[in-house]
Design a protein around this motif. Structure first.
Motif, PDB file in Angstrom:
ATOM      1  N   LEU A 107       0.813  -1.190  -0.014  1.00  0.00           N
ATOM      2  CA  LEU A 107      -0.002   0.089  -0.048  1.00  0.00           C
ATOM      3  C   LEU A 107       0.797   1.365   0.005  1.00  0.00           C
ATOM      4  O   LEU A 107       1.866   1.283   0.693  1.00  0.00           O
ATOM      5  N   THR A 108       0.542   2.169  -0.514  1.00  0.00           N
ATOM      6  CA  THR A 108       1.396   3.655  -0.692  1.00  0.00           C
ATOM      7  C   THR A 108       0.031   4.486  -0.902  1.00  0.00           C
ATOM      8  O   THR A 108      -1.130   4.375  -1.274  1.00  0.00           O
ATOM      9  N   ARG A 109       0.362   5.763  -0.200  1.00  0.00           N
ATOM     10  CA  ARG A 109      -0.767   7.025  -0.375  1.00  0.00           C
ATOM     11  C   ARG A 109      -0.831   7.367  -1.701  1.00  0.00           C
ATOM     12  O   ARG A 109       0.154   7.764  -2.486  1.00  0.00           O
ATOM     13  N   GLN A 110      -2.147   7.293  -2.455  1.00  0.00           N
ATOM     14  CA  GLN A 110      -2.045   7.563  -3.751  1.00  0.00           C
ATOM     15  C   GLN A 110      -2.624   9.136  -3.901  1.00  0.00           C
ATOM     16  O   GLN A 110      -2.089   9.900  -4.942  1.00  0.00           O
ATOM     17  N   TYR A 111      -3.735   9.641  -2.968  1.00  0.00           N
ATOM     18  CA  TYR A 111      -3.986  11.107  -3.010  1.00  0.00           C
ATOM     19  C   TYR A 111      -4.681  11.424  -1.641  1.00  0.00           C
ATOM     20  O   TYR A 111      -4.718  10.592  -0.889  1.00  0.00           O
ATOM     21  N   VAL A 112      -4.688  12.697  -1.681  1.00  0.00           N
ATOM     22  CA  VAL A 112      -5.213  13.494  -0.370  1.00  0.00           C
ATOM     23  C   VAL A 112      -6.457  14.323  -0.640  1.00  0.00           C
ATOM     24  O   VAL A 112      -6.498  14.706  -1.702  1.00  0.00           O
ATOM     25  N   THR A 113      -7.585  14.174   0.162  1.00  0.00           N
ATOM     26  CA  THR A 113      -8.493  15.186   0.036  1.00  0.00           C
ATOM     27  C   THR A 113      -8.479  16.191   1.120  1.00  0.00           C
ATOM     28  O   THR A 113      -8.306  15.847   2.537  1.00  0.00           O
ATOM     29  N   ASP A 114      -8.684  17.469   0.889  1.00  0.00           N
ATOM     30  CA  ASP A 114      -8.566  18.848   1.805  1.00  0.00           C
ATOM     31  C   ASP A 114     -10.120  18.959   1.820  1.00  0.00           C
ATOM     32  O   ASP A 114     -10.333  19.811   0.620  1.00  0.00           O
ATOM     33  N   VAL A 115     -10.972  18.811   2.864  1.00  0.00           N
ATOM     34  CA  VAL A 115     -12.434  19.289   2.549  1.00  0.00           C
ATOM     35  C   VAL A 115     -12.669  20.097   3.899  1.00  0.00           C
ATOM     36  O   VAL A 115     -12.646  19.679   4.725  1.00  0.00           O
ATOM     37  N   GLN A 116     -13.599  21.207   3.672  1.00  0.00           N
ATOM     38  CA  GLN A 116     -14.240  21.702   4.777  1.00  0.00           C
ATOM     39  C   GLN A 116     -15.811  21.188   4.430  1.00  0.00           C
ATOM     40  O   GLN A 116     -16.463  21.372   3.538  1.00  0.00           O
ATOM     41  N   ARG A 117     -16.265  20.641   5.473  1.00  0.00           N
ATOM     42  CA  ARG A 117     -17.529  19.789   5.592  1.00  0.00           C
ATOM     43  C   ARG A 117     -18.386  20.889   6.243  1.00  0.00           C
ATOM     44  O   ARG A 117     -18.217  21.084   7.760  1.00  0.00           O
ATOM     45  N   GLN A 173     -10.616  20.065  -2.134  1.00  0.00           N
ATOM     46  CA  GLN A 173      -9.908  19.622  -3.454  1.00  0.00           C
ATOM     47  C   GLN A 173      -9.374  18.235  -3.134  1.00  0.00           C
ATOM     48  O   GLN A 173      -8.985  17.774  -2.013  1.00  0.00           O
ATOM     49  N   ILE A 174      -9.047  17.466  -4.185  1.00  0.00           N
ATOM     50  CA  ILE A 174      -8.217  16.411  -4.080  1.00  0.00           C
ATOM     51  C   ILE A 174      -6.982  16.577  -4.598  1.00  0.00           C
ATOM     52  O   ILE A 174      -6.753  17.315  -5.783  1.00  0.00           O
ATOM     53  N   ILE A 175      -5.845  16.266  -3.874  1.00  0.00           N
ATOM     54  CA  ILE A 175      -4.591  16.380  -4.267  1.00  0.00           C
ATOM     55  C   ILE A 175      -3.793  15.127  -4.653  1.00  0.00           C
ATOM     56  O   ILE A 175      -4.053  14.365  -3.854  1.00  0.00           O
ATOM     57  N   HIS A 176      -3.040  15.277  -5.510  1.00  0.00           N
ATOM     58  CA  HIS A 176      -2.139  14.101  -6.066  1.00  0.00           C
ATOM     59  C   HIS A 176      -1.237  13.672  -5.064  1.00  0.00           C
ATOM     60  O   HIS A 176      -0.718  14.692  -4.327  1.00  0.00           O
ATOM     61  N   GLY A 177      -1.267  12.533  -4.551  1.00  0.00           N
ATOM     62  CA  GLY A 177      -0.325  12.062  -3.655  1.00  0.00           C
ATOM     63  C   GLY A 177       1.243  12.382  -3.591  1.00  0.00           C
ATOM     64  O   GLY A 177       1.987  12.547  -2.710  1.00  0.00           O
ATOM     65  N   ASN A 178       1.674  12.474  -4.936  1.00  0.00           N
ATOM     66  CA  ASN A 178       3.225  12.715  -5.303  1.00  0.00           C
ATOM     67  C   ASN A 178       3.439  14.031  -5.849  1.00  0.00           C
ATOM     68  O   ASN A 178       4.471  14.370  -6.290  1.00  0.00           O
ATOM     69  N   GLN A 229      -7.949  18.753  -8.176  1.00  0.00           N
ATOM     70  CA  GLN A 229      -9.175  18.817  -8.661  1.00  0.00           C
ATOM     71  C   GLN A 229     -10.103  19.393  -7.501  1.00  0.00           C
ATOM     72  O   GLN A 229      -9.672  18.974  -6.433  1.00  0.00           O
ATOM     73  N   PRO A 230     -11.163  20.217  -8.085  1.00  0.00           N
ATOM     74  CA  PRO A 230     -11.901  20.959  -6.880  1.00  0.00           C
ATOM     75  C   PRO A 230     -13.234  19.847  -6.742  1.00  0.00           C
ATOM     76  O   PRO A 230     -13.388  18.951  -7.229  1.00  0.00           O
ATOM     77  N   ILE A 231     -13.545  19.957  -5.200  1.00  0.00           N
ATOM     78  CA  ILE A 231     -14.553  19.152  -4.896  1.00  0.00           C
ATOM     79  C   ILE A 231     -15.571  20.106  -4.322  1.00  0.00           C
ATOM     80  O   ILE A 231     -15.406  20.909  -3.468  1.00  0.00           O
ATOM     81  N   GLN A 232     -16.949  19.907  -4.889  1.00  0.00           N
ATOM     82  CA  GLN A 232     -18.133  20.879  -4.430  1.00  0.00           C
ATOM     83  C   GLN A 232     -19.169  19.714  -4.617  1.00  0.00           C
ATOM     84  O   GLN A 232     -19.785  19.834  -5.827  1.00  0.00           O
TER      85      GLN A 232
END
Length: 562
Positions: free
Chosen positions: A123-133, A169-174, A180-183
């Motif tokens: 397993l490796t980290r693929q991507y990260v999400t940074d979200v205000q919910r 947003q979703i952020i590439h792990g590397n 990409q934006p999340i809404q």
């Protein structure tokens, strides 16, 4: 546990009003930072599994999601992690999930095919999400579920839905520069009846013109790291049609609707997210067509089928077909003709004149509400209606026989109108039709095939109308056969379906070429270059028709399976 939620994309024009309802005094806002994991070859994603570690306020939670019905329900397991241990791993830049947590849990079967220790190492980290919910709890205030009624039933739970609006947003792990934006807004059933979840979602959908999306954050993250905007188009998958001879009429039609939605929803989700890929549009149209056939053929299988669904689906399919005709010519047909030496014809202005684009048709509120009602129908649990209903297999044989009779009648009319056919073919078909009409099971059958030939039509117009009717009946019989096939598992079933499919595909190609000929012929009134295309497809239709005749003849000779 099972998570049941509905996800929607939010139109920019409606965001301000939606936020006024989302951010009320009782709502809560939190920052969510999630790390998503998979192997380099996407082992988990390919198995339909999402795995993350997310910071929720001051807590760290490991979550796995898997399985589900493909519509709104998924298995989910959450485990609270030791914050100090997580922080230590973060400091060493080696934060990884612990898959051993899922032994002896309801999620374990989803991981049964994997060697967990080996999987964890890869397993490796693929991507990260940074979200205000922003979350808000929505309670049922109707009299039906009042506190008083709850007190009379110790097992009853209040109807509660959590609304969650995510912005981030979703952020590439590397590569932090790739994002990409999340809404989006989600409605998750916290407790109570499924009916309340859909009633709530429909209110918000109507008010803010929301658009359903089946694309998860995990799927979006996977697309980001692959450098893709949308997942591939989804075609019909009959292996996911869960029917057998024990299914009652209502159970059968719900399973069929569910299968059609598995094709419709991913493709409509891609289109409302901005896809202009012809494959999404094609598969969406086919999915809607399959669903329309099912709702018409099996309309008496459940009292909960709303006749308005078919009307809205038909309207949407028509709008999509009209757009795709021109768009496909511009993107695919015209370049092929130019390669063959044809003069160039510009279709951009013709497409621009169309008032309704695919995204307009799919985002229309009546279509979105219809999708919600169909999902609710497909997910509804067994009821008294099911227990009292006969088995579906007891009704399917007569439905199939009636539909075959309509096909034979339409085919007979086409034979009568076609030039160059021998009397032997016409006589054989007449005898076959007479034999079918004399069957006892069909004595009370009214052949309600649409009148396709009018007296004012020219000979060519009559033949084309008759071809269209045969194609419609072929399509209907093919899809009904596909739905019924699991209840008639036999070589005869496969042989019959194979001949139907080949005939339908041949006639569909013939009609496509006729349509392209009409488009180019009409275009030639303002652009003489289009005459080349009109002549090209006129020539193709001659060879097409010979192929269609052979395929239709094989359908007539193929033994039925019911």
């Amino acid at each position: 546990m099972q998570e049941i939620e509905l996800k929607f994309l939010v139109p920019a024009a409606r965001l301000k009003g939606l936020m006024r309802q989302a951010k009320v005094k009782s709502s809560e806002t939190s920052q969510l930072a999630a790390h998503y994991y998979d192997t380099a070859d996407y082992t988990l994603a390919n198995a339909g599994i999402g795995l993350r570690i997310r910071k929720e306020g001051s807590n760290w939670v490991q979550t796995i999601k898997a399985g589900g019905d493909g519509l709104a329900a998924r298995l989910e397991h959450n485990t609270l992690l030791d914050a100090n241990q997580v922080q230590a791993m973060l400091d060493d830049n080696n934060l990884l999930p612990d898959l051993s947590l899922y032994q002896d849990t309801p999620i374990a079967p989803a991981l049964a095919e994997f060697k967990l220790k080996k999987l964890t190492k890869n397993l490796t980290r693929q991507y990260v999400t940074d979200v205000q919910r922003t979350t808000r709890l929505l309670n049922d205030t109707s009299n039906m579920n009042s506190d008083k009624s709850l007190s009379n039933d110790s097992n009853a739970l209040p109807n509660r839905v959590e609304m969650a609006y995510d912005y981030g947003q979703i952020i590439h792990g590397n590569d932090a520069s790739s994002c990409q934006p999340i809404q989006e807004i989600e409605f998750e059933l916290v407790s109570g009846e499924l009916e309340f979840l859909f009633a709530t979602a429909k209110i918000w959908c109507k008010r803010y013109k929301l658009c359903l999306s089946t694309v998860t954050k995990a799927e979006r993250g996977g697309l980001l790291i692959k450098g893709e905007d949308h997942s591939p188009a989804v075609s019909a998958d009959l292996s996911q049609l869960k029917v057998d001879e024990r299914r009652s009429l209502p159970q059968f039609i719900r399973a069929v609707v569910h299968n059609c939605l598995l094709q419709i929803l991913p493709n409509s989700s891609a289109i409302v997210a901005g896809s202009e890929d012809d494959s999404h549009l094609l598969q969406l149209r086919l999915g809607i067509r399959r669903l329309r056939v099912a709702l018409k053929a099996f309309k008496k299988f459940s009292e909960h089928i709303n006749p308005e669904w078919s009307l809205i689906l038909k309207q949407t399919e028509h709008l999509l077909s009209h757009y795709r005709g021109l768009a496909y010519i511009a993107a695919h047909v015209e370049p092929q003709l130019v390669q063959q030496g044809a003069p160039n014809v510009q279709w951009t202005a013709d497409i621009a004149k169309l008032k309704i684009t695919p995204i307009n048709a799919i985002a229309a509120n009546d279509f979105q509400i219809t999708l919600l009602e169909l999902i609710e129908f497909a997910m509804s649990a067994d009821s008294d209606e099911d227990s009292a209903a006969p088995l579906a297999v007891a009704k399917l044989a007569k439905i199939l026989a009636k539909k075959q009779l309509k096909l034979l009648k339409a085919d007979h009319q086409l034979v009568d109108l076609s030039d160059g056919l021998t009397d032997d073919i016409s006589n054989d078909l007449s005898a076959d039709l007479s034999e079918k009409l004399s069957e006892p099971a069909l004595q009370d059958t009214e052949v309600d095939s649409e009148a396709v030939v009018a007296s004012h039509m020219t000979g060519v117009e009559k033949q084309q109308a008759a071809q269209h009717e045969v194609q419609r009946q072929l399509s209907d019989l093919r899809y009904i056969t596909e739905f019924a096939a699991p209840l008639y598992a036999s070589k005869k079933t496969k042989r019959f379906l194979k001949q139907l499919t080949k005939a339908q595909q041949a006639l569909s190609q013939h009609q496509d070429h006729q349509q392209y000929q009409r488009y180019y012929q009409q275009k030639s009134t303002t652009d003489v270059n289009a005459l080349y295309g009109a002549g090209w497809f006129a020539a193709l239709t001659l060879s097409d028709w010979q192929r269609c005749q052979k395929r239709l003849a094989k359908v007539r000779r193929t033994a039925t399976f019911w």
